[in-house]
Design an enzyme around this catalytic site. Structure first.
Site, short mmCIF file in Angstrom:
data_model
loop_
_atom_site.label_atom_id
_atom_site.label_comp_id
_atom_site.label_asym_id
_atom_site.label_seq_id
_atom_site.Cartn_x
_atom_site.Cartn_y
_atom_site.Cartn_z
N CYS A 168 0.85 -1.20 0.00
CA CYS A 168 0.00 0.00 0.00
C CYS A 168 0.88 1.24 0.00
O CYS A 168 1.31 1.71 1.06
CB CYS A 168 -0.92 -0.03 1.22
SG CYS A 168 -2.04 1.37 1.27
N CYS A 171 -0.40 4.11 2.03
CA CYS A 171 -0.28 3.99 3.49
C CYS A 171 1.14 4.29 3.93
O CYS A 171 1.36 4.90 4.96
CB CYS A 171 -0.61 2.59 4.00
SG CYS A 171 -1.88 1.74 3.12
N ASP A 172 2.11 3.80 3.16
CA ASP A 172 3.48 3.77 3.67
C ASP A 172 4.46 4.65 2.91
O ASP A 172 5.57 4.90 3.38
CB ASP A 172 4.01 2.32 3.60
CG ASP A 172 3.14 1.36 4.40
OD1 ASP A 172 2.58 1.79 5.42
OD2 ASP A 172 3.02 0.19 4.01
#
Ligand code: NAP
Length: 349
Positions: A168, A171-172
């Site tokens: 992701c 997300c990261d």
């Protein structure tokens, strides 16, 4: 006690089904998933895939703008405190999910923070077993458990998960370890292009590693990748090994060739997988008809009926094609209406 309607899942499909079900006086009970290490590892924590994203710019009704005053009025203070701070620039995935969850609760939806681990749809009322071992009976069930990102299955990938390996980017990608460093994205579909493009905001360079010589991504997305000077596509390549150290996490990848060329080693600080999704249907095997890819098979066009009468499906768990928050929400509404009409027909509502 026999529930009228149990909803399994906690993405846009599940909460929309709950909003409609509650307003139709079905008193829905939602199993939103357990907060567990296994779910964290699998990307199947409560609130689903949207909780793993940042900005959501294509959910109708949420143009860019400062939502902070609205959020303070719509959500409990402790929920607002845990939200990402970027609610000043429009809605984010986590905020959208908290808003939907709250909207469902406002109409009386009851929420249990456990997984459903087994179902018996061969008897009626249906029997559902939760992850804490408790069992529940229901007249109607809506399955909205979504899908999760795939991984390659390499031991080195598991070893460096969250230490440079991610599924992701949104997300990261902004983490310090990825900033101004070369990164690799694996896959050739729309997700891979989206992730690679997103990562160019932070990375010095993004390699897209694709196993064929043509992208699967739609033309507009493919052109975006091909025209981005920070993206280099490595054609006909697959990840053989993710390289790294205990101290630094990921430091590189070794790529094999699918057309007989020599292996290639790249120095990268991150490897992002974008190789498709798997529906969360393991607990349904033998109970509901699934497609060959494991998604729930819907048995009638424009309806949310599954192979078992009284069990309905909504969202990504039954859709490997559209996979959008808004389509999931729409199908959640359909599932609640289908369930309500079915219960009424049977004289149970
Ligand atoms: P996808 O279209 O199934 O693409 C998966 C990609 O990963 C393919 O290029 C596939 O290669 C590759 N792949 C699969 N397994 C692999 C493996 N074991 N090793 C190496 N490569 C592997 O999945 P997606 O990109 O997640 O998209 C899914 C759906 O969501 C699509 O309908 C897509 O249009 C939609 N979507 C849309 C947007 C958007 O419009 N903004 C964004 C994201 C997703 P092959 O090509 O060789 O099969």
């Amino acid at each position: 006690m026999v529930e009228k309607l149990i909803i399994i899942g906690s993405g846009p499909a599940a909460w929309t089904a709950a909003i409609y079900g509650a307003r139709a006086a079905l008193k829905p009970l939602v199993f939103e998933g357990a907060i567990s290490e296994a779910n964290a590892r699998n990307n199947t924590l409560p609130l689903g895939q949207l909780a793993l994203t940042t900005e959501v710019e294509n959910y109708p009704g949420f143009p860019k703008g400062d939502l902070s005053g609205y959020l303070a009025s719509a959500l409990p203070a402790e929920v607002v405190a845990g939200l990402p701070a970027d609610g000043k620039h429009g809605v984010t995935g986590p905020i959208l999910m908290e808003l939907m969850r709250q909207q469902a609760k406002n109409f009386g939806t009851r929420v249990i923070t456990e997984d459903i681990v087994a179902v018996d749809f061969s008897r009626h009322p249906f029997l559902l077993t939760a992850s804490d071992g408790k069992t529940y009976e229901a007249l109607a069930v809506i399955v909205a458990t979504g899908a999760r990102a795939n991984y390659l299955g390499l031991p080195s990938e598991e070893k460096f998960r969250n230490r440079g390996v991610s599924a992701c980017a949104v997300c990261d990608g902004a983490l310090p370890r990825f900033r101004e460093r070369p990164l690799a994205v694996v896959g050739g579909g729309d997700s891979a292009v989206e992730e690679a493009t997103y990562l160019t905001r932070f990375a010095s360079k993004v390699y897209m590693v694709h196993r064929r010589d043509k992208l699967r991504a739609s033309r507009i997305m493919a052109e975006r990748a091909l025209n981005n000077p920070k993206i280099e596509i490595l054609w006909n390549r697959v990840v053989e090994e993710i390289l790294g150290t205990d101290e630094d996490g990921v430091t590189g990848v070794r790529l094999a060739s699918t057309v007989g060329e020599a292996p290639l080693e790249l120095a990268v600080s991150g490897v992002f997988l974008a190789i498709g999704h798997t529906p969360n249907t393991a607990f349904l095997k033998g109970q509901l008809e699934l497609t060959e890819k494991g998604y729930i098979r819907l048995v009638k066009p424009f309806r949310t009926y599954t192979s078992v009468e009284g069990v309905f499906a909504a969202g990504d768990v039954a859709d490997d094609y559209y996979r959008q928050a808004v389509t999931a929400a729409g199908s959640g509404c359909m599932a609640a209406l289908d369930a309500e009409r079915w219960l009424t027909e049977k004289g149970w509502h």
